[in-house]
Motif scaffolding. Structure first.
Motif, PDB file in Angstrom:
ATOM      1  N   TYR A 189      52.675  17.895  43.247  1.00 11.59           N
ATOM      2  CA  TYR A 189      53.253  18.738  43.939  1.00 11.59           C
ATOM      3  C   TYR A 189      52.987  20.084  44.083  1.00 11.59           C
ATOM      4  O   TYR A 189      52.829  20.651  45.194  1.00 11.59           O
ATOM      5  CB  TYR A 189      54.701  18.434  43.658  1.00 11.59           C
ATOM      6  CG  TYR A 189      55.872  19.222  44.595  1.00 11.59           C
ATOM      7  CD1 TYR A 189      56.136  18.841  45.854  1.00 11.59           C
ATOM      8  CD2 TYR A 189      56.411  20.183  43.963  1.00 11.59           C
ATOM      9  CE1 TYR A 189      57.029  19.600  46.677  1.00 11.59           C
ATOM     10  CE2 TYR A 189      57.280  21.101  44.836  1.00 11.59           C
ATOM     11  CZ  TYR A 189      57.524  20.625  45.970  1.00 11.59           C
ATOM     12  OH  TYR A 189      58.325  21.468  46.843  1.00 11.59           O
ATOM     13  N   ILE A 190      52.974  20.759  42.838  1.00 11.11           N
ATOM     14  CA  ILE A 190      52.608  22.218  42.791  1.00 11.11           C
ATOM     15  C   ILE A 190      51.273  22.416  43.306  1.00 11.11           C
ATOM     16  O   ILE A 190      51.062  23.422  44.254  1.00 11.11           O
ATOM     17  CB  ILE A 190      53.017  22.667  41.390  1.00 11.11           C
ATOM     18  CG1 ILE A 190      54.367  22.431  41.274  1.00 11.11           C
ATOM     19  CG2 ILE A 190      52.240  24.173  41.497  1.00 11.11           C
ATOM     20  CD1 ILE A 190      54.488  22.813  39.574  1.00 11.11           C
ATOM     21  N   SER A 192      53.624  31.612  44.839  1.00 10.62           N
ATOM     22  CA  SER A 192      53.955  30.322  45.454  1.00 10.62           C
ATOM     23  C   SER A 192      54.115  29.319  44.375  1.00 10.62           C
ATOM     24  O   SER A 192      55.067  28.509  44.405  1.00 10.62           O
ATOM     25  CB  SER A 192      52.897  29.875  46.579  1.00 10.62           C
ATOM     26  OG  SER A 192      52.807  30.517  47.601  1.00 10.62           O
ATOM     27  N   TYR A 193      53.190  29.562  43.282  1.00  9.91           N
ATOM     28  CA  TYR A 193      52.973  28.661  41.915  1.00  9.91           C
ATOM     29  C   TYR A 193      54.583  28.861  41.603  1.00  9.91           C
ATOM     30  O   TYR A 193      55.226  27.858  41.139  1.00  9.91           O
ATOM     31  CB  TYR A 193      51.993  29.058  41.128  1.00  9.91           C
ATOM     32  CG  TYR A 193      52.025  28.315  39.930  1.00  9.91           C
ATOM     33  CD1 TYR A 193      51.570  26.947  39.680  1.00  9.91           C
ATOM     34  CD2 TYR A 193      52.532  28.695  38.962  1.00  9.91           C
ATOM     35  CE1 TYR A 193      51.497  26.283  38.725  1.00  9.91           C
ATOM     36  CE2 TYR A 193      52.830  28.017  37.587  1.00  9.91           C
ATOM     37  CZ  TYR A 193      51.994  26.739  37.649  1.00  9.91           C
ATOM     38  OH  TYR A 193      51.976  25.964  36.385  1.00  9.91           O
ATOM     39  N   ARG A 245      54.373  16.353  38.633  1.00  9.86           N
ATOM     40  CA  ARG A 245      54.655  17.930  38.612  1.00  9.86           C
ATOM     41  C   ARG A 245      53.370  18.635  39.325  1.00  9.86           C
ATOM     42  O   ARG A 245      53.322  19.470  40.384  1.00  9.86           O
ATOM     43  CB  ARG A 245      55.134  18.374  37.409  1.00  9.86           C
ATOM     44  CG  ARG A 245      55.361  19.788  37.314  1.00  9.86           C
ATOM     45  CD  ARG A 245      55.647  20.135  36.055  1.00  9.86           C
ATOM     46  NE  ARG A 245      55.816  21.450  35.892  1.00  9.86           N
ATOM     47  CZ  ARG A 245      55.099  22.391  35.607  1.00  9.86           C
ATOM     48  NH1 ARG A 245      53.634  22.125  35.753  1.00  9.86           N
ATOM     49  NH2 ARG A 245      55.291  23.773  35.656  1.00  9.86           N
ATOM     50  N   SER A 281      49.757  27.025  50.602  1.00 14.16           N
ATOM     51  CA  SER A 281      50.369  28.537  50.715  1.00 14.16           C
ATOM     52  C   SER A 281      49.070  29.386  50.812  1.00 14.16           C
ATOM     53  O   SER A 281      48.939  30.326  51.533  1.00 14.16           O
ATOM     54  CB  SER A 281      51.150  28.907  49.391  1.00 14.16           C
ATOM     55  OG  SER A 281      52.127  28.198  49.491  1.00 14.16           O
ATOM     56  N   GLN A 308      51.378  22.211  47.203  1.00 16.10           N
ATOM     57  CA  GLN A 308      52.103  23.466  47.888  1.00 16.10           C
ATOM     58  C   GLN A 308      51.426  24.857  47.812  1.00 16.10           C
ATOM     59  O   GLN A 308      51.270  25.197  48.615  1.00 16.10           O
ATOM     60  CB  GLN A 308      53.443  23.538  47.281  1.00 16.10           C
ATOM     61  CG  GLN A 308      54.316  22.143  47.430  1.00 16.10           C
ATOM     62  CD  GLN A 308      54.293  21.742  49.008  1.00 16.10           C
ATOM     63  OE1 GLN A 308      54.429  22.391  49.931  1.00 16.10           O
ATOM     64  NE2 GLN A 308      54.504  20.463  49.191  1.00 16.10           N
ATOM     65  N   ILE A 342      60.331  15.334  46.849  1.00 14.40           N
ATOM     66  CA  ILE A 342      59.717  16.144  45.845  1.00 14.40           C
ATOM     67  C   ILE A 342      59.410  15.217  44.420  1.00 14.40           C
ATOM     68  O   ILE A 342      58.356  15.452  43.752  1.00 14.40           O
ATOM     69  CB  ILE A 342      60.556  17.238  45.447  1.00 14.40           C
ATOM     70  CG1 ILE A 342      60.672  18.335  46.795  1.00 14.40           C
ATOM     71  CG2 ILE A 342      60.051  17.955  44.350  1.00 14.40           C
ATOM     72  CD1 ILE A 342      61.313  19.466  46.779  1.00 14.40           C
ATOM     73  N   TYR A 378      57.597  27.290  43.788  1.00 10.46           N
ATOM     74  CA  TYR A 378      57.223  25.685  43.862  1.00 10.46           C
ATOM     75  C   TYR A 378      57.520  25.117  42.508  1.00 10.46           C
ATOM     76  O   TYR A 378      57.935  23.833  42.328  1.00 10.46           O
ATOM     77  CB  TYR A 378      56.030  25.179  44.368  1.00 10.46           C
ATOM     78  CG  TYR A 378      55.953  25.459  45.966  1.00 10.46           C
ATOM     79  CD1 TYR A 378      57.134  24.738  46.871  1.00 10.46           C
ATOM     80  CD2 TYR A 378      55.267  26.481  46.566  1.00 10.46           C
ATOM     81  CE1 TYR A 378      57.172  24.979  48.238  1.00 10.46           C
ATOM     82  CE2 TYR A 378      55.227  26.716  48.090  1.00 10.46           C
ATOM     83  CZ  TYR A 378      56.206  26.067  48.714  1.00 10.46           C
ATOM     84  OH  TYR A 378      56.299  26.168  50.189  1.00 10.46           O
ATOM     85  N   THR A 379      57.168  25.444  41.401  1.00  8.13           N
ATOM     86  CA  THR A 379      57.448  25.235  40.058  1.00  8.13           C
ATOM     87  C   THR A 379      59.398  25.199  39.885  1.00  8.13           C
ATOM     88  O   THR A 379      59.562  24.185  39.347  1.00  8.13           O
ATOM     89  CB  THR A 379      56.829  26.047  39.031  1.00  8.13           C
ATOM     90  OG1 THR A 379      55.568  26.007  38.963  1.00  8.13           O
ATOM     91  CG2 THR A 379      57.240  25.593  37.557  1.00  8.13           C
ATOM     92  N   ARG A 438      61.431  24.946  42.364  1.00  8.92           N
ATOM     93  CA  ARG A 438      61.940  23.882  43.223  1.00  8.92           C
ATOM     94  C   ARG A 438      61.650  22.484  42.805  1.00  8.92           C
ATOM     95  O   ARG A 438      62.541  21.903  42.877  1.00  8.92           O
ATOM     96  CB  ARG A 438      61.067  23.952  44.468  1.00  8.92           C
ATOM     97  CG  ARG A 438      61.750  25.136  45.506  1.00  8.92           C
ATOM     98  CD  ARG A 438      61.221  24.887  46.895  1.00  8.92           C
ATOM     99  NE  ARG A 438      61.516  26.209  47.419  1.00  8.92           N
ATOM    100  CZ  ARG A 438      61.069  26.521  48.680  1.00  8.92           C
ATOM    101  NH1 ARG A 438      60.150  25.734  49.358  1.00  8.92           N
ATOM    102  NH2 ARG A 438      61.391  27.467  49.442  1.00  8.92           N
ATOM    103  N   TYR A 439      60.589  22.351  41.977  1.00 10.85           N
ATOM    104  CA  TYR A 439      60.188  21.050  41.398  1.00 10.85           C
ATOM    105  C   TYR A 439      61.231  20.679  40.354  1.00 10.85           C
ATOM    106  O   TYR A 439      61.626  19.716  40.056  1.00 10.85           O
ATOM    107  CB  TYR A 439      58.766  20.897  41.106  1.00 10.85           C
ATOM    108  CG  TYR A 439      58.480  19.586  40.667  1.00 10.85           C
ATOM    109  CD1 TYR A 439      58.166  18.467  41.492  1.00 10.85           C
ATOM    110  CD2 TYR A 439      58.532  19.299  39.161  1.00 10.85           C
ATOM    111  CE1 TYR A 439      57.886  17.172  40.995  1.00 10.85           C
ATOM    112  CE2 TYR A 439      58.114  17.810  38.656  1.00 10.85           C
ATOM    113  CZ  TYR A 439      57.817  17.001  39.779  1.00 10.85           C
ATOM    114  OH  TYR A 439      57.465  15.591  39.248  1.00 10.85           O
TER     115      TYR A 439
END
Length: 138
Positions: free
Chosen positions: A35-36, A97-98, A32, A43, A39, A27, A101-102, A104-105
């Motif tokens: 990655y987002i 999802s945003y 940033r 999604s 993902q 990751i 994943y934000t 998680r990052y």
């Protein structure tokens, strides 16, 4: 001579590397936004597939009635409703999802920051031991 603090730190770091470190390094290798964005695109694709499956199940559930009423139904209105439902479903799925994943990052970056600080501390402990050995030899 064995340094107990250094051994504890190395054990802690090895556990991190074996468990969640691999995911976090993967990751952390992205920017940033990259990655987002990646993902969220994944999604959206998954959400589209899920919507198609759910819609097909809805149609196939009572296919006989659907086929009997196909000539009575305004197909443009039906298509418009399906497209609007799809857009709402996909937008909601992408928004969730945003957020996920934000989070998680950010969590991975914090974890990697701690890991890299531990690497610096370990390097400092090695340097300190080497300097002490050099002074003892003189």
């Amino acid at each position: 001579m064995l340094n107990e603090e250094r051994i504890k730190l190395m054990t802690k770091m090895a556990c991190y590397e074996a468990d969640e470190g691999k995911k976090n390094v993967a990751i952390g290798s992205y920017f940033r936004g990259d990655y987002i964005g990646l993902q969220v695109i994944k999604s959206i694709i998954s959400g589209t597939i899920a919507f198609v499956i759910i819609f097909a199940m809805y149609i196939l559930y009572d296919f006989e009635v659907f086929m009997a009423d196909i000539y009575k139904v305004d197909l443009f209105a039906l298509a418009k409703n399906v497209i609007v439902d799809y857009l709402i479903f996909t937008a909601a799925y992408a928004f969730v999802s945003y957020g996920v994943y934000t989070y998680r990052y950010a969590k991975a970056r914090r974890s990697l920051k701690i890991y890299y600080n531990n690497l610096k501390k370990l390097s400092y402990l090695y340097d300190k031991e080497v300097k002490n050995r050099d002074y003892k030899e003189i």
